[in-house]
Enzyme design. Structure first.
Site, mmCIF file in Angstrom:
data_model
loop_
_atom_site.group_PDB
_atom_site.id
_atom_site.type_symbol
_atom_site.label_atom_id
_atom_site.label_comp_id
_atom_site.label_asym_id
_atom_site.label_seq_id
_atom_site.Cartn_x
_atom_site.Cartn_y
_atom_site.Cartn_z
ATOM 1 N N SER A 135 0.830 -1.191 0.000
ATOM 2 C CA SER A 135 0.000 0.000 0.000
ATOM 3 C C SER A 135 0.867 1.244 0.000
ATOM 4 C CB SER A 135 -0.906 0.012 1.234
ATOM 5 O OG SER A 135 -1.773 -1.084 1.252
ATOM 6 N N ARG A 136 0.237 2.344 -0.316
ATOM 7 C CA ARG A 136 0.905 3.622 -0.133
ATOM 8 C C ARG A 136 0.774 4.024 1.336
ATOM 9 N NH1 ARG A 136 2.449 5.328 -4.957
ATOM 10 N NH2 ARG A 136 1.241 4.776 -6.811
ATOM 11 N N ALA A 137 1.457 5.099 1.711
ATOM 12 C CA ALA A 137 1.440 5.539 3.102
ATOM 13 C C ALA A 137 0.028 5.854 3.564
ATOM 14 C CB ALA A 137 2.314 6.780 3.249
ATOM 15 N N THR A 174 -0.574 6.732 7.465
ATOM 16 C CA THR A 174 -0.252 7.783 8.427
ATOM 17 C C THR A 174 1.246 8.079 8.465
ATOM 18 O OG1 THR A 174 -0.074 6.141 10.206
ATOM 19 C CG2 THR A 174 -2.221 7.173 9.857
ATOM 20 N N SER A 175 2.022 7.467 7.581
ATOM 21 C CA SER A 175 3.481 7.618 7.601
ATOM 22 C C SER A 175 3.958 8.493 6.442
ATOM 23 C CB SER A 175 4.149 6.242 7.511
ATOM 24 O OG SER A 175 3.942 5.682 6.232
ATOM 25 N N THR A 218 5.812 1.291 1.336
ATOM 26 C CA THR A 218 6.713 0.557 0.444
ATOM 27 C C THR A 218 6.437 0.881 -1.022
ATOM 28 O OG1 THR A 218 7.022 -1.248 2.022
ATOM 29 C CG2 THR A 218 7.438 -1.747 -0.285
ATOM 30 N N ASP A 244 -5.768 4.353 12.414
ATOM 31 C CA ASP A 244 -5.446 3.037 11.867
ATOM 32 C C ASP A 244 -5.731 2.018 12.968
ATOM 33 O OD1 ASP A 244 -4.625 1.120 10.122
ATOM 34 O OD2 ASP A 244 -2.496 1.603 10.199
ATOM 35 N N SER A 289 -7.048 -5.074 6.736
ATOM 36 C CA SER A 289 -6.329 -4.513 5.593
ATOM 37 C C SER A 289 -5.142 -5.382 5.216
ATOM 38 C CB SER A 289 -5.862 -3.094 5.935
ATOM 39 O OG SER A 289 -5.017 -2.580 4.937
ATOM 40 N N LYS A 343 3.891 3.031 16.519
ATOM 41 C CA LYS A 343 2.449 2.786 16.447
ATOM 42 C C LYS A 343 2.012 1.861 17.581
ATOM 43 C CE LYS A 343 0.511 2.205 12.455
ATOM 44 N NZ LYS A 343 0.131 1.636 11.155
#
Length: 502
Positions: free
Chosen positions: A202-204, A206-207, A211, A264, A272, A296
């Site tokens: 996935s894309r970011a 909350t970061s 990757t 999240d 997810s 987290k």
């Protein structure tokens, strides 16, 4: 003229992936249908249709017989300027009653969750509805069976790959630790060892980088399913953005809304992660849970709860899962942000003398664990095998081969603007706030600006002299650099002490 037809005109408005239609308040369609701002409408062009949120306009930017779509709506409809679209009330969404029930604290059964996720994937939920659902499910408000059923619903609305063999390896980090970009390195080592590892990411959320964001600075990641299969069959692995595939498609929609909410929850995280693994055909999944005071997952108790939930949901879906808890007391590597993290990954894979030692060691430990978990290496021998594959250059060769198969290996870019942040006193690094570090990297522009973020120069326990750079901000726009500096003025990230932290 059909009373519900309007001619499309581009306005160049980007609402990310949310479908929005723009119409004059006094146009014949709004008057006839009684449409108001935020009304959900169905827009039809030929055999294609989307559900969009109405934004009304009180100016002559559009003519009375014109409408416009947000940027994502044009390709979804296959529309071109001048096309005529039919606009009508959106069909009733029955699952909203279940969503409201969850808001009021009621548990949802499998059919209710299946209906909600089906409507989310079909684009029938507005971002407001999705935000309400995500909020209602956060804070421990979903029990184990609901999480199992939510995971199944997310798998069922998309495609599912069967590779026809086992093991199919996967690795995932739950996040919360900036710079912890071990996945590309682990994939390269595992595939060099002969494992099959079709990695979707996935894309970011909350970061400052996911990757997929990092790998996109190096190669093409928006492969479709046939292209992904071709790369995996040729090289044994891949690095693909999950949003370009129809694997758990509702997850990408939920993530898009989670990002601005900055939430999240455990249940949503588990659904997810595991829905993507199951849909991608993984049989063995290694999950990295960093634990630290500003990560987290902040405590061993929180990690144990999340681990139990992951294991129970994985077991219910027939996927083998191993959890590794790692130290999350400080960021990993030096770069925080897509391109900066990509530079770190390349340095480790190439065996550069300047490669971050902590990123290398974490990657080797996880890769060794994965080799043993998948039965490639005997217990106790996986780490040495991973070390051999990395130091021999086999992992770097395989990484290059995968990237070439996906469209070629690129050199990550560099930011136009850089600004060092220096120590105001001498001492020793006593603490690094990972959450604030991630926040300032995002304020600097990451991940949307791929070269933005920050570069760390110190770690816990390091001696620091007054005026020495602690980290350097990287940005593409002066405004974003200013935002990041203003945040640092009231939110200290690195704490200095008079003694070495123990």
């Amino acid at each position: 003229m059909n009373s519900a037809v309007l001619r499309l005109r581009p306005l160049g408005i980007d609402t990310h992936r949310e479908f929005v239609i723009y119409m004059r308040r006094d146009c014949h369609v709004c008057r006839a249908e009684g449409f108001q701002a935020q009304t959900r409408v169905q827009v039809t062009l030929g055999k294609r249709r989307i559900i969009a949120t109405l934004n009304v306009i009180d100016s002559d930017i559009l003519a009375l017989d014109e409408a416009s779509l947000s940027a994502s709506g044009w390709p979804a409809l296959g529309a071109a300027p001048g096309d005529e679209v039919d606009v009508s009330h959106a069909p009733t969404v029955d699952s909203l009653s279940s969503m409201r029930a969850k808001v009021y604290g009621h548990r949802l059964d499998a059919p209710a969750l299946k209906a909600i996720i089906g409507d989310v994937a079909a684009g029938r939920y507005s971002d407001i509805h999705i935000a309400a659902f995500l909020s209602a499910c956060a804070g421990g408000r979903m029990d184990l069976q609901e999480t199992i059923d939510l995971t199944r619903a997310m798998v069922d609305v998309g495609d599912r790959i069967d590779w026809g063999r086992s093991p199919i390896a996967d690795k995932h980090c739950v996040g919360g630790l900036p710079g912890n970009r071990t996945t590309p390195i682990v994939v390269a080592i595992a595939v060099a060892a002969g494992l099959t590892m079709p990695k979707t990411s996935s894309r970011a959320i909350t970061s400052p980088a996911g990757t997929a964001d990092v790998m996109e600075t190096l190669t093409r990641v928006d492969l479709d399913l046939p292209q992904m299969r071709k790369v995996v069959e040729r090289e044994g692995g891949c690095f693909v953005w999950g949003g370009s595939l129809s694997l758990s498609p509702a997850d990408d929609i939920l993530i898009r809304v989670e990002r601005p909410l900055d939430i999240d929850s455990d249940a949503q995280l588990v659904a997810s992660v595991l829905s993507k693994k199951i849909a991608a055909g993984a049989t063995h999944a290694l999950i990295d849970i960093p634990v630290g005071p500003t990560a987290k997952v902040r405590s061993d108790e929180d990690a144990a709860r999340l681990q139990t939930l992951l294991e129970q949901v994985a077991s219910a879906h027939g996927i083998l899962l191993r959890v590794v808890r790692t130290h999350g007391t400080q960021p990993v590597g030096r770069g925080i942000g897509p391109a900066l993290e990509a530079h770190d990954v390349l340095a480790v894979l190439r065996g550069a003398a300047s490669a971050p030692v902590d990123l290398r060691m974490r990657s080797l430990a996880l890769a060794g664990e994965l080799l043993e978990f998948c039965g490639h290496s005997l217990p106790g021998t996986g780490h040495s095998e991973a070390w051999r594959l990395l130091d021999s250059g086999a992992a770097w060769d395989k990484f290059q081969a995968i990237c070439e198969a996906q469209g070629g290996l690129r050199t990550p870019g560099v930011a136009a603007l850089r600004s060092p942040i220096v120590a105001e006193r001498s001492g020793y690094v006593a603490g690094i706030d990972s959450r604030r570090l991630a926040r300032v990297a995002k304020l600097a522009g990451a991940p949307d600006a791929a070269t933005a973020g920050l570069e760390l120069h110190v770690g816990l326990g390091d001696p620091v002299e007054r005026g020495q750079p602690l980290f350097t901000l990287h940005a593409q726009a002066p405004g974003e650099l200013t935002y990041a500096k203003e945040y640092l003025g009231t939110h200290p990230i690195i704490t200095l002490g008079d003694e070495v932290a123990r």
